[in-house]
Design an enzyme around this catalytic site. Structure first.
Site, mmCIF file in Angstrom:
data_model
loop_
_atom_site.group_PDB
_atom_site.id
_atom_site.type_symbol
_atom_site.label_atom_id
_atom_site.label_comp_id
_atom_site.label_asym_id
_atom_site.label_seq_id
_atom_site.Cartn_x
_atom_site.Cartn_y
_atom_site.Cartn_z
ATOM 1 N N HIS A 1 -1.528 17.432 -1.757
ATOM 2 C CA HIS A 1 -1.927 15.981 -1.989
ATOM 3 C C HIS A 1 -0.431 15.357 -2.422
ATOM 4 C CE1 HIS A 1 -6.258 15.210 -1.417
ATOM 5 N NE2 HIS A 1 -5.980 16.483 -0.915
ATOM 6 N N ASN B 1 -0.464 15.218 2.457
ATOM 7 C CA ASN B 1 -1.074 14.094 2.557
ATOM 8 C C ASN B 1 -0.081 12.948 2.008
ATOM 9 O OD1 ASN B 1 -3.392 15.246 2.688
ATOM 10 N ND2 ASN B 1 -4.517 14.621 0.944
ATOM 11 N N ILE B 2 -0.140 11.785 2.972
ATOM 12 C CA ILE B 2 0.836 10.873 2.671
ATOM 13 C C ILE B 2 0.039 9.521 2.864
ATOM 14 C CG2 ILE B 2 2.784 9.685 3.617
ATOM 15 C CD1 ILE B 2 3.607 12.609 4.562
ATOM 16 N N ASP B 3 0.152 8.734 1.779
ATOM 17 C CA ASP B 3 -0.584 7.288 1.940
ATOM 18 C C ASP B 3 0.691 6.384 1.179
ATOM 19 O OD1 ASP B 3 -2.088 5.004 1.718
ATOM 20 O OD2 ASP B 3 -3.430 6.013 0.232
ATOM 21 N N SER B 4 1.120 6.608 0.113
ATOM 22 C CA SER B 4 1.906 5.750 -0.476
ATOM 23 C C SER B 4 3.089 5.227 0.022
ATOM 24 C CB SER B 4 2.464 6.290 -1.977
ATOM 25 O OG SER B 4 1.268 6.444 -2.918
ATOM 26 N N ASP C 1 -11.206 11.704 2.118
ATOM 27 C CA ASP C 1 -10.066 12.120 1.188
ATOM 28 C C ASP C 1 -10.953 11.834 -0.246
ATOM 29 O OD1 ASP C 1 -7.767 12.640 0.250
ATOM 30 O OD2 ASP C 1 -6.941 10.571 0.256
ATOM 31 N N HIS C 2 -10.786 12.763 -1.025
ATOM 32 C CA HIS C 2 -11.184 12.735 -2.441
ATOM 33 C C HIS C 2 -12.586 12.544 -2.697
ATOM 34 C CE1 HIS C 2 -7.371 13.607 -4.404
ATOM 35 N NE2 HIS C 2 -6.841 13.007 -3.402
ATOM 36 N N ASP D 1 -13.722 16.867 -4.001
ATOM 37 C CA ASP D 1 -12.712 17.031 -5.206
ATOM 38 C C ASP D 1 -13.373 17.260 -6.398
ATOM 39 O OD1 ASP D 1 -10.815 16.805 -7.064
ATOM 40 O OD2 ASP D 1 -9.900 15.058 -6.339
ATOM 41 N N GLU E 1 -10.478 21.537 -4.304
ATOM 42 C CA GLU E 1 -9.240 21.446 -5.036
ATOM 43 C C GLU E 1 -9.449 22.228 -6.165
ATOM 44 O OE1 GLU E 1 -7.226 17.655 -5.150
ATOM 45 O OE2 GLU E 1 -6.373 17.988 -7.173
HETATM 46 P P1 13P Z 1 0.791 9.888 -1.962
HETATM 47 O O1 13P Z 1 0.332 8.793 -3.040
HETATM 48 O O2 13P Z 1 1.924 10.503 -2.655
HETATM 49 O O3 13P Z 1 0.886 9.216 -0.608
HETATM 50 O O4 13P Z 1 -0.549 10.864 -1.785
HETATM 51 C C1 13P Z 1 -1.646 10.437 -1.127
HETATM 52 C C2 13P Z 1 -2.497 11.493 -1.229
HETATM 53 O O5 13P Z 1 -2.815 12.592 -1.762
HETATM 54 C C3 13P Z 1 -4.045 11.199 -0.507
HETATM 55 O O6 13P Z 1 -5.108 12.115 -0.881
HETATM 56 O O1 G3H Z 2 -5.223 9.954 -3.150
HETATM 57 C C1 G3H Z 2 -5.428 8.652 -3.099
HETATM 58 C C2 G3H Z 2 -5.176 8.021 -1.955
HETATM 59 O O2 G3H Z 2 -3.767 7.395 -1.871
HETATM 60 C C3 G3H Z 2 -6.231 6.990 -1.704
HETATM 61 O O3 G3H Z 2 -6.079 5.704 -2.290
HETATM 62 O O4 G3H Z 2 -8.224 5.272 -3.207
HETATM 63 O O5 G3H Z 2 -6.301 3.802 -3.340
HETATM 64 O O6 G3H Z 2 -7.573 4.379 -1.257
HETATM 65 P P1 G3H Z 2 -7.249 4.749 -2.482
HETATM 66 ZN ZN ZN Z 3 -4.721 13.205 -2.765
#
Ligand code: 13P
Ligand code: G3H
Ligand code: ZN
Length: 331
Positions: free
Chosen positions: A233, A276-279, A94-95, A116, A146
């Site tokens: 994202h 993409n879902i992390d938060s 990711d990124h 990215d 991107e």
């Molecule tokens: P969120 O912060 O909305 O979960 O996005 C995560 C993300 O885009 C990871 O690349």
């Molecule tokens: O887009 C970012 C992702 O939520 C990853 O977050 O770089 O803190 O691991 P991080």
């Molecule tokens: Zn992202």
């Protein structure tokens, strides 16, 4: 020594994206950096029979150790079989921000990478992305590029303002770089604070509703590169129940507003084939851990608070696959 993702039983994202576009759903891309997260993701995706993209940021690699993460992904392909359903698993960077990082991941078992270059000039973005694509494709690894900048925090990069993707650039970018998928900026952003309350309107139930995503940009992009896989994202919905649970149990998270689920469902039906879902996962885990800490102050066995956190995460991901992304039963 290099390790191909094929030896680990992983797949790249090519076929998955084709099916997702044709089927009107999106593949979940969930970030992980520890054991409970990968367990929750895999259990949820097996139970819902959903393909899955395990997503690792460079920060996650530093936190958890690249060798351990790679071996967790190897374990993932065996674990899903053990759980009773062989869902396809992609291991994605990711990124990625440099060619060297992407190469290191490709050489160490990743089946997909994101380069990215969105913070660079257009021409520099093309040059960097093309270089990664040339290396990745020699190894049958898929590449996400991107165009457009999302607001929020990604590792060490903080963008205060977003700039939307310019549809007039996408055809040229895709053609000149050879990327397999394209992340675009249409109003989503990273983190739990995507909109300020002042940017929102209140609905009849008093709930704050953020401004809609720029679907007109997505439609214009689709017209210019029909059938090409698009990535969103910053797609956490920031469920109010987790923010409340955190705040009721000693936390303090103000004015956290995410992307409404119906907007993501609408996007998933289009050429958007990776979300993409992390938060949301971070919020779910924190909420569950805080609740145990408050309810049982004498508890000190990590399994007693990480276990409930894992269960909460699993429920969240099952809900996403079933009700938001539409990826359930597609594996
Ligand atoms: P969120 O912060 O909305 O979960 O996005 C995560 C993300 O885009 C990871 O690349
Ligand atoms: O887009 C970012 C992702 O939520 C990853 O977050 O770089 O803190 O691991 P991080
Ligand atoms: Zn992202």
């Amino acid at each position: 020594m290099t390790v191909s993702y094929k030896e680990l039983g992983l797949v790249n994202s090519k076929e998955l994206f084709k099916k997702a576009i044709d089927g009107g759903y999106a593949i979940p891309a969930y970030n992980f950096n520890n054991l409970e997260q990968i367990q929750a993701i895999l259990q949820a995706c097996v139970e819902t029979k959903s393909p899955v993209i395990l997503q690792v940021s460079s920060g996650a690699r530093k936190y958890a150790n690249a060798t351990l993460l790679r071996n967790m992904a190897k374990g993932a392909t065996e674990y899903v079989k053990e759980l009773g359903y062989d869902v396809p698993v992609v291991l994605h960077l990711d990124h990625g921000d440099t060619f060297e990082l992407c190469k290191d991941c490709i050489d160490n078992g990743f089946s997909s990478v994101m380069i990215d270059g969105s913070h660079h000039s257009y021409e520099e973005n093309i040059e960097l992305t093309k270089k990664v694509v040339e290396y990745a494709h020699k190894h049958d690894v898929t590449v996400e590029g991107e165009l457009g900048v999302l607001a929020g925090v990604e590792d060490d990069v903080v963008a205060e303002e977003s700039s939307y993707t310019r549809p007039e650039e996408v055809e040229d970018f895709v053609k000149r770089t050879g990327v397999d998928s394209l992340a675009i900026s249409i109003g989503t952003s990273h983190g739990a604070h995507k909109f300020t309350p002042a940017q929102c309107t209140k609905n009849e139930d008093g709930v704050l509703v953020p401004p809609p995503l720029k679907f007109e940009i997505l439609e214009e992009v689709e017209k210019r590169i029909p059938g090409f896989p698009i990535v969103l994202h910053g797609s956490s919905s920031v469920p109010g129940k987790y923010v409340e649970m955190i705040n009721e149990n000693g936390g303090s998270i103000d004015a956290a507003i995410g992307i409404p689920e119906d907007e993501l469902r609408k996007a998933a039906k289009s050429a958007v084939c990776k979300i993409n879902i992390d938060s949301d996962g971070r919020l779910a885990m924190t909420a569950a851990v805080r609740k145990v800490m408050k309810d049982k102050p004498g508890e000190f066995d990590p399994r007693k608070y990480l276990g409930p956190a894992r269960e909460e995460l699993k429920n969240l991901y099952m809900h996403k696959n079933n009700k938001v992304l539409g990826s359930a039963q597609k594996a």
